[in-house]
Write an enzyme that holds these catalytic residues in place. Structure first.
Site, PDB file in Angstrom:
ATOM      1  N   ILE A  12       0.841  -1.206   0.000  1.00 37.46           N
ATOM      2  CA  ILE A  12       0.000   0.000   0.000  1.00 37.46           C
ATOM      3  C   ILE A  12       0.875   1.254   0.000  1.00 37.46           C
ATOM      4  CG2 ILE A  12      -1.936   1.184   1.114  1.00 37.46           C
ATOM      5  CD1 ILE A  12      -2.594  -1.483   2.523  1.00 37.46           C
ATOM      6  N   ALA A  82       4.966  -1.681   8.792  1.00 34.11           N
ATOM      7  CA  ALA A  82       4.439  -2.680   9.726  1.00 34.11           C
ATOM      8  C   ALA A  82       4.821  -4.069   9.253  1.00 34.11           C
ATOM      9  CB  ALA A  82       2.907  -2.577   9.798  1.00 34.11           C
ATOM     10  N   GLU A  83       4.736  -5.008  10.172  1.00 30.67           N
ATOM     11  CA  GLU A  83       4.615  -6.408   9.808  1.00 30.67           C
ATOM     12  C   GLU A  83       3.126  -6.594   9.572  1.00 30.67           C
ATOM     13  OE1 GLU A  83       6.729  -8.820   9.223  1.00 30.67           O
ATOM     14  OE2 GLU A  83       8.474  -7.551   9.604  1.00 30.67           O
ATOM     15  N   ASP A 125      -9.161  -2.772   9.961  1.00 32.43           N
ATOM     16  CA  ASP A 125     -10.431  -3.182  10.578  1.00 32.43           C
ATOM     17  C   ASP A 125     -10.248  -4.399  11.485  1.00 32.43           C
ATOM     18  OD1 ASP A 125      -9.970  -5.101   8.590  1.00 32.43           O
ATOM     19  OD2 ASP A 125     -11.972  -4.954   7.700  1.00 32.43           O
ATOM     20  N   TYR A 149      -1.091 -10.111  15.056  1.00 35.16           N
ATOM     21  CA  TYR A 149      -1.041  -8.955  14.140  1.00 35.16           C
ATOM     22  C   TYR A 149      -2.073  -7.912  14.548  1.00 35.16           C
ATOM     23  CZ  TYR A 149      -2.360  -6.130  10.075  1.00 35.16           C
ATOM     24  OH  TYR A 149      -2.708  -5.084   9.256  1.00 35.16           O
ATOM     25  N   ASN A 178      -9.732  -5.147   3.847  1.00 33.60           N
ATOM     26  CA  ASN A 178      -8.711  -5.825   3.028  1.00 33.60           C
ATOM     27  C   ASN A 178      -8.510  -5.121   1.688  1.00 33.60           C
ATOM     28  OD1 ASN A 178      -9.644  -7.898   4.991  1.00 33.60           O
ATOM     29  ND2 ASN A 178      -8.186  -9.184   3.886  1.00 33.60           N
ATOM     30  N   VAL A 205      -7.276 -23.177   0.325  1.00 31.97           N
ATOM     31  CA  VAL A 205      -8.363 -22.432   0.972  1.00 31.97           C
ATOM     32  C   VAL A 205      -8.483 -22.909   2.412  1.00 31.97           C
ATOM     33  CG1 VAL A 205     -10.856 -21.999   0.954  1.00 31.97           C
ATOM     34  CG2 VAL A 205      -9.573 -22.073  -1.204  1.00 31.97           C
ATOM     35  N   TYR A 206      -8.402 -21.971   3.364  1.00 32.70           N
ATOM     36  CA  TYR A 206      -8.414 -22.336   4.779  1.00 32.70           C
ATOM     37  C   TYR A 206      -9.828 -22.730   5.223  1.00 32.70           C
ATOM     38  CZ  TYR A 206      -3.970 -19.651   5.024  1.00 32.70           C
ATOM     39  OH  TYR A 206      -2.706 -19.147   4.831  1.00 32.70           O
TER      40      TYR A 206
HETATM   41  P1  NAD Z   1       3.476  -4.780   3.432  1.00 33.38           P
HETATM   42  O1  NAD Z   1       3.848  -5.908   4.321  1.00 33.38           O
HETATM   43  O2  NAD Z   1       3.282  -5.014   1.966  1.00 33.38           O
HETATM   44  O3  NAD Z   1       4.565  -3.611   3.570  1.00 33.38           O
HETATM   45  C1  NAD Z   1       5.103  -3.223   4.798  1.00 33.38           C
HETATM   46  C2  NAD Z   1       6.312  -2.320   4.517  1.00 33.38           C
HETATM   47  O4  NAD Z   1       6.825  -1.855   5.781  1.00 33.38           O
HETATM   48  C3  NAD Z   1       7.465  -3.025   3.802  1.00 33.38           C
HETATM   49  O5  NAD Z   1       7.951  -2.206   2.765  1.00 33.38           O
HETATM   50  C4  NAD Z   1       8.507  -3.211   4.902  1.00 33.38           C
HETATM   51  O6  NAD Z   1       9.834  -3.237   4.406  1.00 33.38           O
HETATM   52  C5  NAD Z   1       8.238  -1.993   5.762  1.00 33.38           C
HETATM   53  N1  NAD Z   1       8.703  -2.145   7.157  1.00 33.38           N
HETATM   54  C6  NAD Z   1       8.495  -3.223   7.983  1.00 33.38           C
HETATM   55  N2  NAD Z   1       9.074  -2.998   9.160  1.00 33.38           N
HETATM   56  C7  NAD Z   1       9.645  -1.767   9.102  1.00 33.38           C
HETATM   57  C8  NAD Z   1      10.385  -0.962  10.034  1.00 33.38           C
HETATM   58  N3  NAD Z   1      10.651  -1.393  11.263  1.00 33.38           N
HETATM   59  N4  NAD Z   1      10.810   0.257   9.633  1.00 33.38           N
HETATM   60  C9  NAD Z   1      10.549   0.712   8.383  1.00 33.38           C
HETATM   61  N5  NAD Z   1       9.879  -0.013   7.461  1.00 33.38           N
HETATM   62  C10 NAD Z   1       9.418  -1.219   7.825  1.00 33.38           C
HETATM   63  O7  NAD Z   1       2.159  -4.163   4.089  1.00 33.38           O
HETATM   64  P2  NAD Z   1       0.868  -3.500   3.391  1.00 33.38           P
HETATM   65  O8  NAD Z   1      -0.106  -4.565   3.063  1.00 33.38           O
HETATM   66  O9  NAD Z   1       1.311  -2.530   2.367  1.00 33.38           O
HETATM   67  O10 NAD Z   1       0.277  -2.708   4.650  1.00 33.38           O
HETATM   68  C11 NAD Z   1       0.700  -1.373   4.929  1.00 33.38           C
HETATM   69  C12 NAD Z   1      -0.017  -0.868   6.174  1.00 33.38           C
HETATM   70  O11 NAD Z   1      -1.432  -0.909   5.963  1.00 33.38           O
HETATM   71  C13 NAD Z   1       0.239  -1.724   7.413  1.00 33.38           C
HETATM   72  O12 NAD Z   1       0.370  -0.854   8.516  1.00 33.38           O
HETATM   73  C14 NAD Z   1      -1.008  -2.584   7.550  1.00 33.38           C
HETATM   74  O13 NAD Z   1      -1.258  -2.898   8.895  1.00 33.38           O
HETATM   75  C15 NAD Z   1      -2.062  -1.643   7.001  1.00 33.38           C
HETATM   76  N6  NAD Z   1      -3.249  -2.283   6.384  1.00 33.38           N
HETATM   77  C16 NAD Z   1      -3.095  -3.230   5.403  1.00 33.38           C
HETATM   78  C17 NAD Z   1      -4.224  -3.775   4.805  1.00 33.38           C
HETATM   79  C18 NAD Z   1      -4.098  -4.799   3.683  1.00 33.38           C
HETATM   80  O14 NAD Z   1      -5.114  -5.309   3.222  1.00 33.38           O
HETATM   81  N7  NAD Z   1      -2.908  -5.107   3.191  1.00 33.38           N
HETATM   82  C19 NAD Z   1      -5.495  -3.373   5.204  1.00 33.38           C
HETATM   83  C20 NAD Z   1      -5.615  -2.405   6.213  1.00 33.38           C
HETATM   84  C21 NAD Z   1      -4.466  -1.855   6.780  1.00 33.38           C
HETATM   85  P1  TYD Z   2      -5.184 -12.582   4.039  1.00 36.31           P
HETATM   86  O1  TYD Z   2      -4.951 -12.112   2.652  1.00 36.31           O
HETATM   87  O2  TYD Z   2      -4.076 -13.245   4.780  1.00 36.31           O
HETATM   88  O3  TYD Z   2      -5.763 -11.333   4.851  1.00 36.31           O
HETATM   89  P2  TYD Z   2      -6.378 -11.258   6.360  1.00 36.31           P
HETATM   90  O4  TYD Z   2      -6.220 -12.554   7.035  1.00 36.31           O
HETATM   91  O5  TYD Z   2      -5.539 -10.189   6.981  1.00 36.31           O
HETATM   92  O6  TYD Z   2      -7.819 -10.882   6.171  1.00 36.31           O
HETATM   93  O7  TYD Z   2      -6.413 -13.605   4.021  1.00 36.31           O
HETATM   94  C1  TYD Z   2      -7.688 -13.224   3.540  1.00 36.31           C
HETATM   95  C2  TYD Z   2      -8.623 -14.390   3.782  1.00 36.31           C
HETATM   96  O8  TYD Z   2      -8.223 -15.488   2.960  1.00 36.31           O
HETATM   97  C3  TYD Z   2      -8.596 -14.904   5.216  1.00 36.31           C
HETATM   98  O9  TYD Z   2      -9.907 -15.310   5.589  1.00 36.31           O
HETATM   99  C4  TYD Z   2      -7.678 -16.111   5.160  1.00 36.31           C
HETATM  100  C5  TYD Z   2      -7.906 -16.645   3.750  1.00 36.31           C
HETATM  101  N1  TYD Z   2      -6.739 -17.319   3.127  1.00 36.31           N
HETATM  102  C6  TYD Z   2      -6.888 -18.607   2.607  1.00 36.31           C
HETATM  103  O10 TYD Z   2      -7.976 -19.219   2.655  1.00 36.31           O
HETATM  104  N2  TYD Z   2      -5.791 -19.207   2.019  1.00 36.31           N
HETATM  105  C7  TYD Z   2      -4.573 -18.582   1.960  1.00 36.31           C
HETATM  106  O11 TYD Z   2      -3.598 -19.194   1.452  1.00 36.31           O
HETATM  107  C8  TYD Z   2      -4.448 -17.262   2.484  1.00 36.31           C
HETATM  108  C9  TYD Z   2      -3.126 -16.521   2.440  1.00 36.31           C
HETATM  109  C10 TYD Z   2      -5.566 -16.657   3.052  1.00 36.31           C
END
Ligand code: NAD
Ligand code: TYD
Length: 341
Positions: A12, A82-83, A125, A149, A178, A205-206
């Site tokens: 993101i 973030a992780e 969320d 997480y 998501n 699929v989980y």
């Molecule tokens: P991502 O795992 O793809 O990217 C995380 C980035 O953070 C990476 O570039 C990583 O190198 C960097 N990073 C990790 N630890 C770091 C540290 N200590 N210092 C500096 N950089 C560091 O994550 P994403 O899916 O892009 O999510 C970004 C943010 O959005 C996160 O905070 C996540 O909680 C939030 N978020 C994600 C989703 C989603 O669907 N992916 C939805 C809602 C919120």
């Molecule tokens: P994910 O992309 O890990 O996002 P989150 O758990 O943060 O919502 O997973 C989305 C949904 O898909 C979740 O219900 C778990 C499911 N899932 C599978 O069924 N198989 C998979 O291999 C993965 C990665 C996720």
């Protein structure tokens, strides 16, 4: 405006950096540790942009963060770093606390000392926990995180709140559902399924596959974050979501149809421990107060995403041939969490 984006090499964050450089006049400093999820290829072509600078480092490094804030006269911070993956948080909860909680606190302290005008925490969320068959999460819903997480993100939100309340830092929190779209690491549901389908591998699929998520195209998340950064009220939290709920199995079937691959690739595997059954977002507040609305419908967004993964095969093949392979084996291989049968 001079904006510090953390985690700008991730999914993101990279989409947001690209959006800011393309749509605004802002200067963007990207601070990223380049963990397994950080990939500078996501920002290829922007290196020479005079409004962009990459800084390699940790949000938990107080001296580095203070230096960057001062050097670049940062006015706003957007904390994406973030992780971010639930399954990894089951294996390594401590890393999630270190990065997501302690890292965020370090950033907050530095931003507070530097008196930045805005601090936007990108939350999720998942802090609200799980829903039953009906209902949605509102900003006032209780925090009830279930995975390490989600717990680390909820804890970070509370630390943000404290820095706003006690130290007067103008903090804004966004909680999005998501995301999907280009540059998403192929460990998350949609890119993992697309990549596996393209390679003719099983689609894991989980559980019963009836867990529900509310999906939003990543660019719609970016426009929401931008609206909150510029026009949100400090101290407030804004939910972001598309009102687009899908059971996982339906998403997987849709992807197979779009890719013209057989449903026989679907493999039901053991359920994720503590798996949240359903997320759904009430995004009325951001719509009402800031006039935000998603611009992409799901059919259009998913088909653009499938095209992107088809056209950028080398991007995810490189990722899947490296360190990620060991993780994939640990999770999905024989004897792994999802490979037991
Ligand atoms: P991502 O795992 O793809 O990217 C995380 C980035 O953070 C990476 O570039 C990583 O190198 C960097 N990073 C990790 N630890 C770091 C540290 N200590 N210092 C500096 N950089 C560091 O994550 P994403 O899916 O892009 O999510 C970004 C943010 O959005 C996160 O905070 C996540 O909680 C939030 N978020 C994600 C989703 C989603 O669907 N992916 C939805 C809602 C919120
Ligand atoms: P994910 O992309 O890990 O996002 P989150 O758990 O943060 O919502 O997973 C989305 C949904 O898909 C979740 O219900 C778990 C499911 N899932 C599978 O069924 N198989 C998979 O291999 C993965 C990665 C996720």
């Amino acid at each position: 405006m001079n904006i510090l984006v953390t985690g700008g090499a991730g999914f993101i964050g990279a989409n947001h950096v690209r959006w800011l450089l393309g749509r605004t006049e802002d200067r963007v400093i990207n601070l990223d540790l380049l963990t397994y999820a950080g990939n500078l290829e996501n920002l290829a072509g922007f290196e020479d942009n005079p409004r962009y600078r990459f800084v390699h480092g940790d949000i938990g490094d107080a001296a580095l963060v203070a230096r960057v804030l001062a050097e670049e006269r940062i006015e706003a911070v957007i904390n994406f770093a973030a992780e971010s993956h639930v399954d990894r948080s089951l294996d390594a909860p401590r890393l999630f606390i270190e990065t997501n909680v302690l890292g965020t606190q370090t950033l907050l302290a530095a931003a507070s000392a530097a008196r930045v005008a805005r601090f936007l925490q990108v939350s999720t969320d998942e802090v609200y926990g799980s829903l039953g068959a009906t209902g949605t999460f509102a900003e006032e819903s209780p925090l009830a995180p279930n995975s390490p997480y989600a717990a680390s993100k909820a804890a970070a939100d509370l630390v943000c709140r404290a820095y706003g309340h006690t130290f007067g830092l103008p903090v804004l929190i966004t909680r999005c559902s998501n995301n999907y779209g280009p540059f998403q690491f192929p460990e998350k549901l949609i890119p993992l399924m697309i990549a596996n389908a393209l390679e003719g591998k099983p689609l894991p699929v989980y559980g019963d596959g009836l867990h529900v998520r509310d999906w939003l195209f990543v660019e719609d998340h970016c426009t929401a974050i931008d609206a909150v950064l510029r026009r949100g009220r400090p101290g407030q939290t804004y939910n972001i979501g598309g009102g687009n709920e899908w059971p996982n199995i339906e998403i997987v079937r849709l992807l197979l149809r779009l890719l013209d691959r057989p449903e026989s690739l679907i493999t039901f595997v053991p359920d994720r421990p503590g798996h949240d059954r359903r997320y759904a977002i009430d995004a009325a507040k951001i719509r009402r107060e800031l006039g935000w609305a998603p611009a992409h419908d799901f059919a259009q967004g998913v088909s653009a995403t499938v095209d992107w993964y088809r056209d950028n095969r080398s991007w995810w093949e490189r990722i899947r041939s490296g360190a990620y392979r060991a993780y994939y084996e640990r999770m999905y291989g024989a004897g792994g969490r999802y490979g037991g049968r």
